[in-house]
Design an enzyme around this catalytic site. Structure first.
Site, PDB file in Angstrom:
ATOM      1  N   TYR A 159     -12.353  -1.830  -3.395  1.00  0.00           N
ATOM      2  CA  TYR A 159     -12.839  -1.964  -2.015  1.00  0.00           C
ATOM      3  C   TYR A 159     -14.356  -1.764  -1.925  1.00  0.00           C
ATOM      4  O   TYR A 159     -14.866  -1.361  -0.872  1.00  0.00           O
ATOM      5  CB  TYR A 159     -12.102  -0.988  -1.102  1.00  0.00           C
ATOM      6  CG  TYR A 159     -10.725  -1.473  -0.658  1.00  0.00           C
ATOM      7  CD1 TYR A 159     -10.596  -2.598   0.154  1.00  0.00           C
ATOM      8  CD2 TYR A 159      -9.564  -0.801  -1.021  1.00  0.00           C
ATOM      9  CE1 TYR A 159      -9.343  -3.039   0.584  1.00  0.00           C
ATOM     10  CE2 TYR A 159      -8.305  -1.238  -0.595  1.00  0.00           C
ATOM     11  CZ  TYR A 159      -8.211  -2.357   0.205  1.00  0.00           C
ATOM     12  OH  TYR A 159      -6.974  -2.804   0.639  1.00  0.00           O
ATOM     13  N   GLU A 198      -9.415 -10.124  -7.858  1.00  0.00           N
ATOM     14  CA  GLU A 198      -8.440  -9.050  -7.627  1.00  0.00           C
ATOM     15  C   GLU A 198      -7.241  -9.167  -8.568  1.00  0.00           C
ATOM     16  O   GLU A 198      -6.690  -8.150  -9.017  1.00  0.00           O
ATOM     17  CB  GLU A 198      -8.023  -9.049  -6.157  1.00  0.00           C
ATOM     18  CG  GLU A 198      -9.208  -8.647  -5.277  1.00  0.00           C
ATOM     19  CD  GLU A 198      -8.955  -8.781  -3.783  1.00  0.00           C
ATOM     20  OE1 GLU A 198      -9.865  -8.429  -3.011  1.00  0.00           O
ATOM     21  OE2 GLU A 198      -7.856  -9.218  -3.383  1.00  0.00           O
ATOM     22  N   ASN A 204      -2.007   0.290   6.756  1.00  0.00           N
ATOM     23  CA  ASN A 204      -1.481  -0.966   7.277  1.00  0.00           C
ATOM     24  C   ASN A 204      -0.636  -1.758   6.293  1.00  0.00           C
ATOM     25  O   ASN A 204      -0.570  -2.982   6.354  1.00  0.00           O
ATOM     26  CB  ASN A 204      -2.611  -1.800   7.886  1.00  0.00           C
ATOM     27  CG  ASN A 204      -3.689  -2.123   6.876  1.00  0.00           C
ATOM     28  OD1 ASN A 204      -3.563  -1.811   5.706  1.00  0.00           O
ATOM     29  ND2 ASN A 204      -4.743  -2.774   7.337  1.00  0.00           N
ATOM     30  N   LYS A 242       0.815  -1.208   0.000  1.00  0.00           N
ATOM     31  CA  LYS A 242       0.000   0.000   0.000  1.00  0.00           C
ATOM     32  C   LYS A 242       0.859   1.272   0.000  1.00  0.00           C
ATOM     33  O   LYS A 242       2.060   1.216   0.288  1.00  0.00           O
ATOM     34  CB  LYS A 242      -0.936  -0.027   1.218  1.00  0.00           C
ATOM     35  CG  LYS A 242      -1.958  -1.179   1.174  1.00  0.00           C
ATOM     36  CD  LYS A 242      -2.913  -1.127   2.363  1.00  0.00           C
ATOM     37  CE  LYS A 242      -3.958  -2.220   2.288  1.00  0.00           C
ATOM     38  NZ  LYS A 242      -4.924  -2.152   3.433  1.00  0.00           N
ATOM     39  N   HIS A 292      -2.169  -5.337   1.478  1.00  0.00           N
ATOM     40  CA  HIS A 292      -3.489  -5.957   1.305  1.00  0.00           C
ATOM     41  C   HIS A 292      -3.279  -7.413   0.941  1.00  0.00           C
ATOM     42  O   HIS A 292      -2.385  -7.727   0.152  1.00  0.00           O
ATOM     43  CB  HIS A 292      -4.263  -5.283   0.169  1.00  0.00           C
ATOM     44  CG  HIS A 292      -5.414  -6.115  -0.334  1.00  0.00           C
ATOM     45  ND1 HIS A 292      -6.606  -6.177   0.322  1.00  0.00           N
ATOM     46  CD2 HIS A 292      -5.511  -6.966  -1.398  1.00  0.00           C
ATOM     47  CE1 HIS A 292      -7.416  -7.005  -0.335  1.00  0.00           C
ATOM     48  NE2 HIS A 292      -6.769  -7.500  -1.377  1.00  0.00           N
TER      49      HIS A 292
HETATM   50  P1  ATP Z   1      -7.104  -5.749   3.300  1.00  0.00           P
HETATM   51  O1  ATP Z   1      -8.454  -6.071   2.686  1.00  0.00           O
HETATM   52  O2  ATP Z   1      -6.570  -4.387   2.874  1.00  0.00           O
HETATM   53  O3  ATP Z   1      -6.108  -6.859   3.117  1.00  0.00           O
HETATM   54  P2  ATP Z   1      -8.040  -6.633   5.841  1.00  0.00           P
HETATM   55  O4  ATP Z   1      -8.703  -7.721   5.068  1.00  0.00           O
HETATM   56  O5  ATP Z   1      -7.101  -7.013   6.929  1.00  0.00           O
HETATM   57  O6  ATP Z   1      -7.274  -5.641   4.879  1.00  0.00           O
HETATM   58  P3  ATP Z   1     -10.561  -5.242   5.870  1.00  0.00           P
HETATM   59  O7  ATP Z   1     -11.539  -5.405   6.959  1.00  0.00           O
HETATM   60  O8  ATP Z   1     -10.814  -5.909   4.559  1.00  0.00           O
HETATM   61  O9  ATP Z   1      -9.135  -5.660   6.458  1.00  0.00           O
HETATM   62  O10 ATP Z   1     -10.371  -3.682   5.645  1.00  0.00           O
HETATM   63  C1  ATP Z   1      -9.821  -3.187   4.422  1.00  0.00           C
HETATM   64  C2  ATP Z   1      -8.923  -2.030   4.726  1.00  0.00           C
HETATM   65  O11 ATP Z   1      -9.701  -0.921   5.188  1.00  0.00           O
HETATM   66  C3  ATP Z   1      -7.911  -2.253   5.858  1.00  0.00           C
HETATM   67  O12 ATP Z   1      -6.776  -2.977   5.455  1.00  0.00           O
HETATM   68  C4  ATP Z   1      -7.584  -0.827   6.244  1.00  0.00           C
HETATM   69  O13 ATP Z   1      -6.690  -0.235   5.303  1.00  0.00           O
HETATM   70  C5  ATP Z   1      -8.950  -0.170   6.128  1.00  0.00           C
HETATM   71  N1  ATP Z   1      -9.649  -0.204   7.424  1.00  0.00           N
HETATM   72  C6  ATP Z   1     -10.225  -1.289   7.998  1.00  0.00           C
HETATM   73  N2  ATP Z   1     -10.781  -0.969   9.186  1.00  0.00           N
HETATM   74  C7  ATP Z   1     -10.565   0.366   9.343  1.00  0.00           C
HETATM   75  C8  ATP Z   1     -10.907   1.311  10.360  1.00  0.00           C
HETATM   76  N3  ATP Z   1     -11.583   0.943  11.445  1.00  0.00           N
HETATM   77  N4  ATP Z   1     -10.507   2.590  10.183  1.00  0.00           N
HETATM   78  C9  ATP Z   1      -9.835   2.973   9.072  1.00  0.00           C
HETATM   79  N5  ATP Z   1      -9.486   2.136   8.076  1.00  0.00           N
HETATM   80  C10 ATP Z   1      -9.840   0.849   8.202  1.00  0.00           C
HETATM   81 MG    MG Z   2      -9.907  -7.370   3.362  1.00  0.00          MG
END
Ligand code: ATP
Ligand code: MG
Length: 131
Positions: A43, A120, A106, A3, A109
């Site tokens: 997303y 994806e 974070n 990211k 992804h």
């Molecule tokens: P990713 O899909 O990016 O691999 P993930 O599967 O661990 O991450 P998801 O629940 O799919 O987590 O959330 C997608 C992304 O949205 C997160 O990786 C983060 O960048 C963002 N995100 C998730 N929760 C929050 C939150 N509470 N506040 C801000 N951003 C968030």
């Molecule tokens: Mg996710």
């Protein structure tokens, strides 16, 4: 994807090293930047969430590395390698523990299922870009 935060902070090489050391084969890879439309589509599952606007802004603010990785049990093993969504909760040694700033920014992804990995992968790459 690596990211924008991890790209900005100079962690592309370290993250790719961890990925290959863990036994993943890179079958497609590119350095690119998502448009707002791209990020909204990628997303879309989160479009009703309160953080959606922040997520799209973050994911489009700079370049990313997109890759397709191959391994037995790839989805589960990659999510173990990257750690919990919130780096404060991520296990020691995981990519997010080492390189993520916070739950929003974070570092990486990972796809959450084989079906979504297919979708994806096709989002980022044409068939002839996959080896
Ligand atoms: P990713 O899909 O990016 O691999 P993930 O599967 O661990 O991450 P998801 O629940 O799919 O987590 O959330 C997608 C992304 O949205 C997160 O990786 C983060 O960048 C963002 N995100 C998730 N929760 C929050 C939150 N509470 N506040 C801000 N951003 C968030
Ligand atoms: Mg996710």
């Amino acid at each position: 994807m690596i990211k924008p935060d991890a790209v900005e902070n100079g962690h592309i090489g370290a993250i790719l090293e961890k990925i290959t050391a863990a036994g993943f084969k890179i079958v497609a890879m590119k350095y690119t930047q998502l448009s707002v439309r791209d990020a909204q589509e990628f997303y879309a599952i989160h479009k009703e969430r309160p953080f959606f606007g922040e997520l799209v802004e973050f994911m489009t603010r700079g370049p990313i590395v997109a890759a397709i990785l191959e391994k037995d049990n790839a989805v589960e093993d990659f999510r173990a390698l990257i750690g919990a969504t919130n780096p404060a909760e991520a296990a020691e040694g995981t990519v997010r523990k080492l390189y993520a700033s916070n739950i929003a920014e974070n570092a990486v992804h990972g796809s959450d299922s084989d079906a979504n990995a297919q979708i994806e992968g096709a989002f980022h790459f044409a068939g002839r870009e996959v080896y």
